[in-house]
Design a protein around this motif. Structure first.
Motif, PDB file in Angstrom:
ATOM      1  N   GLU A 184       1.893  10.274  -2.358  1.00 41.20           N
ATOM      2  CA  GLU A 184       2.624   9.178  -1.722  1.00 41.20           C
ATOM      3  C   GLU A 184       4.100   9.548  -1.598  1.00 41.20           C
ATOM      4  O   GLU A 184       4.602  10.440  -2.293  1.00 41.20           O
ATOM      5  N   PHE A 243      -5.373  12.623   2.592  1.00 39.56           N
ATOM      6  CA  PHE A 243      -6.144  12.525   1.354  1.00 39.56           C
ATOM      7  C   PHE A 243      -5.631  13.495   0.304  1.00 39.56           C
ATOM      8  O   PHE A 243      -5.722  13.232  -0.899  1.00 39.56           O
ATOM      9  N   LEU A 272      -5.597   4.965   5.511  1.00 45.02           N
ATOM     10  CA  LEU A 272      -6.697   4.004   5.536  1.00 45.02           C
ATOM     11  C   LEU A 272      -6.898   3.357   6.897  1.00 45.02           C
ATOM     12  O   LEU A 272      -7.958   2.765   7.139  1.00 45.02           O
ATOM     13  N   MET A 279       0.794  -1.223   0.000  1.00 48.82           N
ATOM     14  CA  MET A 279       0.000   0.000   0.000  1.00 48.82           C
ATOM     15  C   MET A 279       0.829   1.277   0.000  1.00 48.82           C
ATOM     16  O   MET A 279       0.366   2.305  -0.493  1.00 48.82           O
ATOM     17  N   ARG A 300       1.976   6.351   3.012  1.00 48.16           N
ATOM     18  CA  ARG A 300       0.919   7.375   3.087  1.00 48.16           C
ATOM     19  C   ARG A 300      -0.469   6.752   3.011  1.00 48.16           C
ATOM     20  O   ARG A 300      -1.358   7.063   3.814  1.00 48.16           O
ATOM     21  N   ARG A 301      -0.680   5.816   2.091  1.00 49.75           N
ATOM     22  CA  ARG A 301      -1.995   5.177   1.969  1.00 49.75           C
ATOM     23  C   ARG A 301      -2.301   4.317   3.190  1.00 49.75           C
ATOM     24  O   ARG A 301      -3.448   4.256   3.650  1.00 49.75           O
ATOM     25  N   THR A 341      -6.549  11.082   8.540  1.00 53.55           N
ATOM     26  CA  THR A 341      -7.197  10.582   7.329  1.00 53.55           C
ATOM     27  C   THR A 341      -7.544  11.715   6.375  1.00 53.55           C
ATOM     28  O   THR A 341      -7.295  11.629   5.160  1.00 53.55           O
TER      29      THR A 341
END
Length: 528
Positions: free
Chosen positions: A202, A198, A99, A91, A94-95, A194
């Protein structure tokens, strides 16, 4: 006029033609540090929850239930660390951090709205598991987005945020019910993290490792500025990709991990993290209110916990500057020895209390408060930040994703064992024996550091990696020139460099790359 690259570099540096953008780095670091802010909240919640439940007349908590309520978070840490390497590779940092926010919010809601003790335990397990999945990625993310001039400052931010979360948790928990604390402080950092991630790209390092070179170049320009020479970084990344130095299967990484230059630092850092837990700092933070209660001090136990949180926060802020001034090794040894002295004094107080040797009237009631404050200050200067600093400096980047997860899994297992055993140790050995045991581990950490841990202050990462390679034996028949070359190559470490010199070198190297790409004089960013 001399137009050598060195002259052009110096002139450009002096007039400030090359300016890197830093505010996106600060925003990204702040959002990534929210993971550590949440860890601080979790530790503070452990210290607040058990005393408030014990004060509830409708509940009868056994010692087993008390230790389970505190140590269940470390079980989640073990599970999260075991999966963090796989999730990070799939992933990206950052993701992954973004998440994990929504399920973490749901887990905190389960704790806040629980009507049964089992639901509280289940919610705390989920919260700690989700936060642990980010433990191996926030340092990687910060180091990849930070410019060399700001890397030292930004790398110290997560530990400061952890102390801030601990302090806020102690302060709020002293004023409100534990369910309200879970509702407010559990939701805030995860929602902010979160929503913030967004809008951010990344990390460039993860993108280059996955051959997303155009996205990586855009990420570099976002975090460093439009003038950053992303093309040069991409060329180097492509060369590494051709040699498969950045990416490979898990089997490839495991094969690299058994080599001497990777295996030795992995074992060394694992030992540091085990001794860090056995030094008792995290156990003291998790049972802070309970410890002050059994000390019999006249000062409110929640106020004492807040004082501990303030001490840790201030010392973490100062630790980064001291680490660059005195070195990691010196700071860790001094911190361990002072912590041992404070724990010996604390254990002596509890020994005198058990033997009814204390003078009447509570004349020595200040001793446990002062001893714990001194212990927390010393541990926060070295034991806490330096071990995490060495995790990023000693572990080779080629095995970091898997090795960091393995090290943190061992760290979580020992953490769970210490928190689970703490109430029983105080019953079997007494409070004095428990804290004297922590003091002995602090002395062991000082000896371990003095004998085995290398100094990394001012040393380039590639030079740190060279420390653990097997050095060839010089040929006795070689001539004097060959012997001198070998001594220069495998001799003493590079001398530590001060921060100003390193910053100037970073700017000079950057402008040299720009100058080499120009056919004439150095052009301004606008002309480019």
């Amino acid at each position: 006029m001399d137009k050598s690259p060195e002259t052009v570099i110096e002139i450009a540096s002096y007039f400030g033609r090359i300016k890197l953008r830093k505010w996106p780095q600060y925003i990204g670091t702040g959002l990534a540090s929210m993971t550590q802010f949440s860890i601080g909240i979790i530790m503070a919640f452990s210290a607040i929850l058990v005393p408030q439940l014990r004060a509830d007349a409708s509940l009868l908590l056994s010692p087993e239930q008390q230790s389970l309520l505190v140590s269940i978070t470390t079980a989640g840490i073990v599970l999260g660390c075991a999966l963090s390497s796989v999730l990070l590779r799939l992933m990206g940092p950052r993701r992954l951090m973004m998440l994990q926010g929504p399920p973490a919010v749901a887990s905190w809601l389960l704790v806040a709205l629980a009507s049964d003790l089992r639901l509280v335990i289940c919610g705390r397990l989920l919260v700690s598991f989700l936060n642990a999945t980010t433990l191996s990625c926030y340092t990687m993310y910060i180091c990849e987005i930070a410019s060399p001039q700001a890397r030292g400052l930004l790398s110290a931010a997560p530990e400061v945020f952890c102390s801030l979360g601990l302090l806020v948790g102690y302060a709020v928990g002293a004023a409100v019910h534990w369910s309200h604390m879970a509702l407010a402080l559990g939701l805030l950092p995860n929602v902010v993290m979160t929503a913030g991630f967004f809008w951010l790209p990344e990390s460039p390092g993860w993108l280059t490792a996955h051959y997303c070179f155009e996205e990586a170049a855009a990420s570099y320009r976002f975090y460093r500025g439009e003038d950053f020479p992303a093309e040069r970084e991409m060329q180097a990344a492509m060369q590494r990709a051709e040699k498969r130095e950045d990416r490979g299967s898990v089997a490839d990484v495991l094969r690299r991990m058994v080599r001497r230059e990777a295996l030795v630092p992995i074992l060394l850092v694992t030992g540091l993290f085990v001794l860090q837990i056995l030094s008792g700092m995290l156990a003291v933070l998790s049972y802070a209110v309970t410890i002050f209660q059994i000390s019999g001090s006249s000062v409110d136990e929640y106020l004492c916990a807040v004082i501990l949180g303030c001490t840790r926060l201030v010392c973490n802020v100062l630790a980064s500057a001291f680490a660059d001034r005195f070195g990691r090794k010196t700071l860790l040894i001094a911190s361990s020895l002072v912590s041992a002295l404070a724990l010996v004094a604390l254990g002596g107080f509890f020994f005198a209390q058990q033997r009814s040797l204390l003078p009447p009237g509570g004349a020595l009631g200040w001793v446990p408060i002062v001893a714990l404050i001194l212990y927390m200050a010393a541990a926060s200067f070295g034991i806490a930040p330096v071990t995490w600093m060495l995790l990023g400096e000693l572990i080779p980047a080629s095995v970091g994703m898997v090795a960091n997860g393995a090290i943190l899994t061992v760290w979580g297992l020992v953490y769970f064992a210490v928190l689970q055993a703490f109430p029983f140790l105080t019953q079997v050995l007494g409070a004095h024996g428990t804290f004297w045991g922590f003091a002995a581990c602090c002395v062991a950490l000082a000896v371990y550091t003095g004998l085995l841990v290398p100094e990394t202050r001012g040393v380039e990462l590639q030079d740190v990696a060279a420390l653990f390679r097997r050095r060839p034996t010089p040929d006795k028949k070689a001539d004097g020139t060959q012997d001198q070359r070998l001594r220069n190559l495998y001799g003493a470490l590079p001398q530590p460099r001060n921060a100003i010199y390193l910053e100037n070198q970073a700017v000079i190297q950057y402008v040299r790359r720009r100058a080499e790409s120009c056919t004439g004089d150095l052009r301004t960013p606008a002309a480019n």
